[in-house]
Design an enzyme around this catalytic site. Structure first.
Site, PDB file in Angstrom:
ATOM      1  CE  LYS A 186      41.327  40.945  32.390  1.00 43.57           C
ATOM      2  NZ  LYS A 186      41.194  40.709  33.849  1.00 43.57           N
ATOM      3  CB  CYS A 197      38.701  35.944  31.271  1.00 39.71           C
ATOM      4  SG  CYS A 197      37.331  36.982  31.848  1.00 39.71           S
TER       5      CYS A 197
END
Length: 341
Positions: free
Chosen positions: A16, A13
């Site tokens: 992102k 993540c």
């Protein structure tokens, strides 16, 4: 692995897009005609879309994919799948089907792809879902994830931004996996720290979500790329403020030490820059601040629980072995949105 391709060069993540950039783009998208059956769309910055198909059933739709953050392809597949499945649990739903999303270099060993997909398949089965297909493209680097469909009762959806003043904020996993993965990529993380991070990232949020259905939950999100404070900001939704008790937040012990050595992510600094007008800290160490901004991969659920039920809810989570903790309280809207004390 074939050619000069690097398998793990920083992913999860942390890959992102920043919240500020993403919000700017989403504001300009055409909305189309409103549909009363679209119960949750991207307007609320929620974890998944929810569409009602009957009086007692709504479908939950989400997708998530990213580059590897660990060297082991099988573990990467498990982490990526657990992360994608988590969005359904954050809405209070049950997983039904999943589709693979694959980007893979043509000159890389296909056994690596097989291991990634095997890891993903194991997690879908553990979630009680069916892996029903997918789509792949040739790319210059590896990326993997899932498109997931779940179901939820329309009256029992967990929006991310409907917490109420007085609600207790409960977090179900420890923070710090982004910092530990960063330290691991430069060979500065201990094997034990990496083991703890991988165990956390491969643990489904299914159990916590199932337990929560016995209690009055006003809001929920999973803590991923925008970090604990970024997802907390989305939960406040411009309507409320909150106070966070730093000493009560569950944290992986090694993460603070790595933060003090500045093993940090660019995504964490993007989170800090985006949130600087919303967060006020008091007597918090630099290391703890970094952990609160740290992008999490397959992080825990963050619940806004009714105050008269939060104690029993937390006790049941802990009794099942989850490292859950009450980390704060929602307040009426104040000058500052998030107070960390």
């Amino acid at each position: 692995m074939g050619g000069n391709i690097v398998f793990c060069k920083g992913g999860g993540c942390t890959a992102k897009l920043g919240a500020g950039v993403l919000g700017h783009v989403l504001q300009k998208l055409p909305k189309g005609a409103p549909d009363k059956n679209l119960l949750i769309g991207y307007d609320s910055k929620d974890d998944a879309a929810v569409y009602r198909i009957s009086e007692d059933t709504a479908i939950v739709q989400t997708l998530d994919f990213f580059p590897p953050m660990v060297e082991d392809p099988f573990l990467f597949g498990k982490i990526a799948a657990a992360n994608a499945l988590s969005d359904v649990y954050a809405m209070g739903g049950e997983v039904k089907t999943a589709l693979n999303i694959v980007c893979f270099p043509e000159d890389m060993d296909l056994n690596i792809l097989g291991e990634i997909m095997r890891g993903g398949s194991e997690k879908v089965m553990e979630a009680g879902g069916i892996l029903a297909g997918g789509h792949s493209i040739a790319d210059d680097s590896v990326k993997y994830g899932l498109s997931v469909t779940g179901v939820v009762h329309p009256d029992h959806i967990y929006p991310n931004d409907q917490g109420k003043p007085g609600d207790i904020l409960i977090l179900t996993k420890k923070l710090g996996v982004g910092i530990i993965c960063t330290a691991s990529r430069i060979h500065e993380a201990s094997p034990e720290a990496v083991r703890k991070a991988v165990t956390s990232m491969t643990t489904l949020n299914r159990q916590a979500s199932c337990i929560s259905r016995k209690y009055q939950i006003h809001g929920c999100t999973d803590v991923t790329g925008f970090g604990f404070l970024g997802h907390l900001h989305e939960m406040m939704g411009g309507r409320c403020s909150c106070e966070i008790y730093a000493e009560q937040i569950p944290v992986m012990e090694e993460a603070a030490g790595y933060a003090s050595e500045f093993y940090l992510t660019a995504a964490g600094q993007k989170n800090r820059n985006f949130l600087q007008d919303y967060v006020q800290t008091c007597s918090i160490s630099f290391e703890m601040e970094e952990i609160l901004y740290d992008p999490q991969t397959s992080g825990g659920l963050l619940f806004a629980a009714a105050p008269d039920q939060a104690g029993d809810f937390l006790a049941e989570l802990q009794a099942e072995g989850l490292p859950a903790a009450a980390v704060g309280k929602i307040l009426d809207k104040q000058e500052t949105e998030i107070y960390v004390i």
